[in-house]
Every structure is written in C-alpha cells, then in structure tokens.
Design a protein around this motif. Structure first.
Motif, PDB file in Angstrom:
ATOM      1  N   LEU A  37       7.432  35.646  12.616  1.00 37.83           N
ATOM      2  CA  LEU A  37       6.353  34.762  11.818  1.00 37.83           C
ATOM      3  C   LEU A  37       5.641  34.777  11.669  1.00 37.83           C
ATOM      4  O   LEU A  37       4.787  34.223  10.464  1.00 37.83           O
ATOM      5  CB  LEU A  37       7.010  33.105  12.437  1.00 37.83           C
ATOM      6  N   ARG A  38       5.306  35.765  12.475  1.00 36.57           N
ATOM      7  CA  ARG A  38       3.495  35.226  12.396  1.00 36.57           C
ATOM      8  C   ARG A  38       2.841  36.575  11.357  1.00 36.57           C
ATOM      9  O   ARG A  38       1.657  36.845  10.613  1.00 36.57           O
ATOM     10  CB  ARG A  38       2.952  36.313  13.847  1.00 36.57           C
ATOM     11  N   VAL A  39       3.894  37.368  11.290  1.00 32.61           N
ATOM     12  CA  VAL A  39       3.598  38.417   9.979  1.00 32.61           C
ATOM     13  C   VAL A  39       3.686  37.809   8.888  1.00 32.61           C
ATOM     14  O   VAL A  39       2.889  38.182   7.780  1.00 32.61           O
ATOM     15  CB  VAL A  39       4.383  39.747  10.368  1.00 32.61           C
ATOM     16  N   LEU A  40       4.508  37.035   8.732  1.00 33.09           N
ATOM     17  CA  LEU A  40       5.383  36.847   7.560  1.00 33.09           C
ATOM     18  C   LEU A  40       4.027  35.954   6.698  1.00 33.09           C
ATOM     19  O   LEU A  40       3.646  35.423   5.665  1.00 33.09           O
ATOM     20  CB  LEU A  40       6.340  35.854   7.375  1.00 33.09           C
ATOM     21  N   ARG A  41       3.585  34.896   7.927  1.00 33.63           N
ATOM     22  CA  ARG A  41       2.403  34.279   7.917  1.00 33.63           C
ATOM     23  C   ARG A  41       1.243  34.730   7.193  1.00 33.63           C
ATOM     24  O   ARG A  41       1.068  34.064   6.395  1.00 33.63           O
ATOM     25  CB  ARG A  41       2.514  33.030   8.640  1.00 33.63           C
ATOM     26  N   GLU A  42       0.685  36.000   8.017  1.00 38.52           N
ATOM     27  CA  GLU A  42      -0.381  37.010   7.485  1.00 38.52           C
ATOM     28  C   GLU A  42      -0.131  37.012   6.015  1.00 38.52           C
ATOM     29  O   GLU A  42      -1.104  37.040   5.198  1.00 38.52           O
ATOM     30  CB  GLU A  42      -0.526  37.677   8.922  1.00 38.52           C
ATOM     31  N   GLU A  43       0.986  37.574   5.964  1.00 40.16           N
ATOM     32  CA  GLU A  43       0.801  38.431   4.769  1.00 40.16           C
ATOM     33  C   GLU A  43       1.347  37.004   3.652  1.00 40.16           C
ATOM     34  O   GLU A  43       0.489  37.483   2.163  1.00 40.16           O
ATOM     35  CB  GLU A  43       3.016  38.325   4.518  1.00 40.16           C
ATOM     36  N   LEU A  44       1.164  35.946   3.975  1.00 39.92           N
ATOM     37  CA  LEU A  44       1.714  34.491   2.826  1.00 39.92           C
ATOM     38  C   LEU A  44      -0.382  34.715   2.532  1.00 39.92           C
ATOM     39  O   LEU A  44      -0.493  34.138   1.124  1.00 39.92           O
ATOM     40  CB  LEU A  44       2.336  33.604   3.427  1.00 39.92           C
ATOM     41  N   ASP A  45      -0.895  34.364   3.564  1.00 40.28           N
ATOM     42  CA  ASP A  45      -1.944  33.894   3.506  1.00 40.28           C
ATOM     43  C   ASP A  45      -3.177  35.152   2.793  1.00 40.28           C
ATOM     44  O   ASP A  45      -3.873  34.432   2.127  1.00 40.28           O
ATOM     45  CB  ASP A  45      -3.122  34.480   4.574  1.00 40.28           C
ATOM     46  N   ARG A  46      -2.437  36.350   2.810  1.00 38.21           N
ATOM     47  CA  ARG A  46      -3.336  37.357   2.093  1.00 38.21           C
ATOM     48  C   ARG A  46      -3.259  37.251   0.634  1.00 38.21           C
ATOM     49  O   ARG A  46      -3.751  37.712  -0.564  1.00 38.21           O
ATOM     50  CB  ARG A  46      -2.924  38.516   2.965  1.00 38.21           C
ATOM     51  N   ALA A  47      -1.283  37.074   0.354  1.00 41.11           N
ATOM     52  CA  ALA A  47      -1.154  37.013  -1.196  1.00 41.11           C
ATOM     53  C   ALA A  47      -1.366  35.923  -1.579  1.00 41.11           C
ATOM     54  O   ALA A  47      -2.086  35.730  -2.643  1.00 41.11           O
ATOM     55  CB  ALA A  47       0.207  36.542  -1.094  1.00 41.11           C
ATOM     56  N   SER A  48      -1.872  34.701  -1.008  1.00 38.24           N
ATOM     57  CA  SER A  48      -2.267  33.378  -1.766  1.00 38.24           C
ATOM     58  C   SER A  48      -4.205  33.626  -1.456  1.00 38.24           C
ATOM     59  O   SER A  48      -4.590  33.314  -2.869  1.00 38.24           O
ATOM     60  CB  SER A  48      -1.933  32.106  -0.935  1.00 38.24           C
ATOM     61  N   LYS A  49      -4.372  34.549  -0.675  1.00 42.58           N
ATOM     62  CA  LYS A  49      -5.698  34.202  -1.017  1.00 42.58           C
ATOM     63  C   LYS A  49      -6.310  35.258  -2.283  1.00 42.58           C
ATOM     64  O   LYS A  49      -7.463  35.789  -3.119  1.00 42.58           O
ATOM     65  CB  LYS A  49      -6.650  35.344   0.076  1.00 42.58           C
ATOM     66  N   THR A  50      -5.571  36.804  -2.148  1.00 42.31           N
ATOM     67  CA  THR A  50      -5.414  37.700  -3.610  1.00 42.31           C
ATOM     68  C   THR A  50      -5.639  36.936  -4.905  1.00 42.31           C
ATOM     69  O   THR A  50      -5.602  37.466  -6.373  1.00 42.31           O
ATOM     70  CB  THR A  50      -5.098  38.984  -3.671  1.00 42.31           C
ATOM     71  N   ASN A  51      -4.778  35.821  -5.205  1.00 42.48           N
ATOM     72  CA  ASN A  51      -3.951  35.152  -6.266  1.00 42.48           C
ATOM     73  C   ASN A  51      -5.160  34.057  -6.618  1.00 42.48           C
ATOM     74  O   ASN A  51      -5.810  33.479  -6.624  1.00 42.48           O
ATOM     75  CB  ASN A  51      -3.001  34.132  -6.211  1.00 42.48           C
TER      76      ASN A  51
END
Length: 125
Positions: free
Chosen positions: A111-125
């Motif tokens: 879950l932590r890894v998924l949250r980090e990936e979501l955060d990264r994805a939302s910052k690049t968009n």
C-alpha cells in the motif's frame, strides 16, 4: 471362609483391578494420540520456527507421556499428553499469528508503494 470363597473373592478383586486399569488405559492412549496430532499440526504450521520454546516443551512432554504410557502410568500419561497438546496449540497459534502479522506487514508495504506511485503520478500530470 472356605477355599472357593477365597478364590472367588481374589478373582473378583483381580478382575476389578484389570477393568479399572484398562478403563484408564483407553483415555490415556486417546489423549496421547490426540496430542501427537496437535504436535504434528503445530510443526506443519511452522511452530518450530515461530514458537521454538513451546514446540520443545510440547515434544518433551509428548516423549514423557509416551514413556508413562509404556510404563502403564495412565494418569500421568494423560496429564502430560494434555499439557503437550496445550503447548502445541499455543505454538500453532503463535505461528499463525506471526504469519498473519508478516502478511499484514507485506500488505502495508504494498500500500505504501502504491501511494508513493500515485503521488508521483499526480505530480507529473
């Protein structure tokens, strides 16, 4: 009392003792068998890895119960078998708990890894 009366009384007493002993043997034998199954189940669940002290205790008590059974000390055999079963169940419970905790920890990491990936994805968009 004549000889026949004495013989009859002695036979009745001997029969009573045999019946009493055999009636104690069956439950003790059953307790040992059930406890052996509990120890085997705990081993299969990882008890030796996750609860080595409890498994050692269960195995020691099982060995003592088997020895008591062989020595026809059925009361002691039953007591030790019950204690071995309790130790084995505790070991199995600890093993199951440790496995569940490890699975929960792995899920939290995912879950932590998924949250980090979501955060990264939302910052690049």
């Amino acid at each position: 009392m004549n000889k026949n009366t004495w013989a009859l009384a002695l036979s009745a007493t001997a029969l009573g003792l045999l019946v009493g002993c055999s009636s104690m043997k069956t439950p003790a034998t059953a307790n040992v068998a059930v406890s052996k199954a509990a120890v085997d189940s705990a081993v299969g669940a990882g008890g030796a890895e996750f609860a080595p002290l409890e498994m050692d205790s269960a195995r020691t008590k099982m060995a003592a119960a088997n020895k008591a059974l062989a020595n026809k000390n059925y009361k002691l055999a039953a007591t030790l078998a019950n204690e071995a079963e309790a130790d084995a169940k505790l070991a199995q419970g600890k093993a199951n708990s440790a496995k569940a905790q490890a699975a929960a920890d792995a899920l939290q990491d995912n879950l932590r890894v998924l949250r980090e990936e979501l955060d990264r994805a939302s910052k690049t968009n």
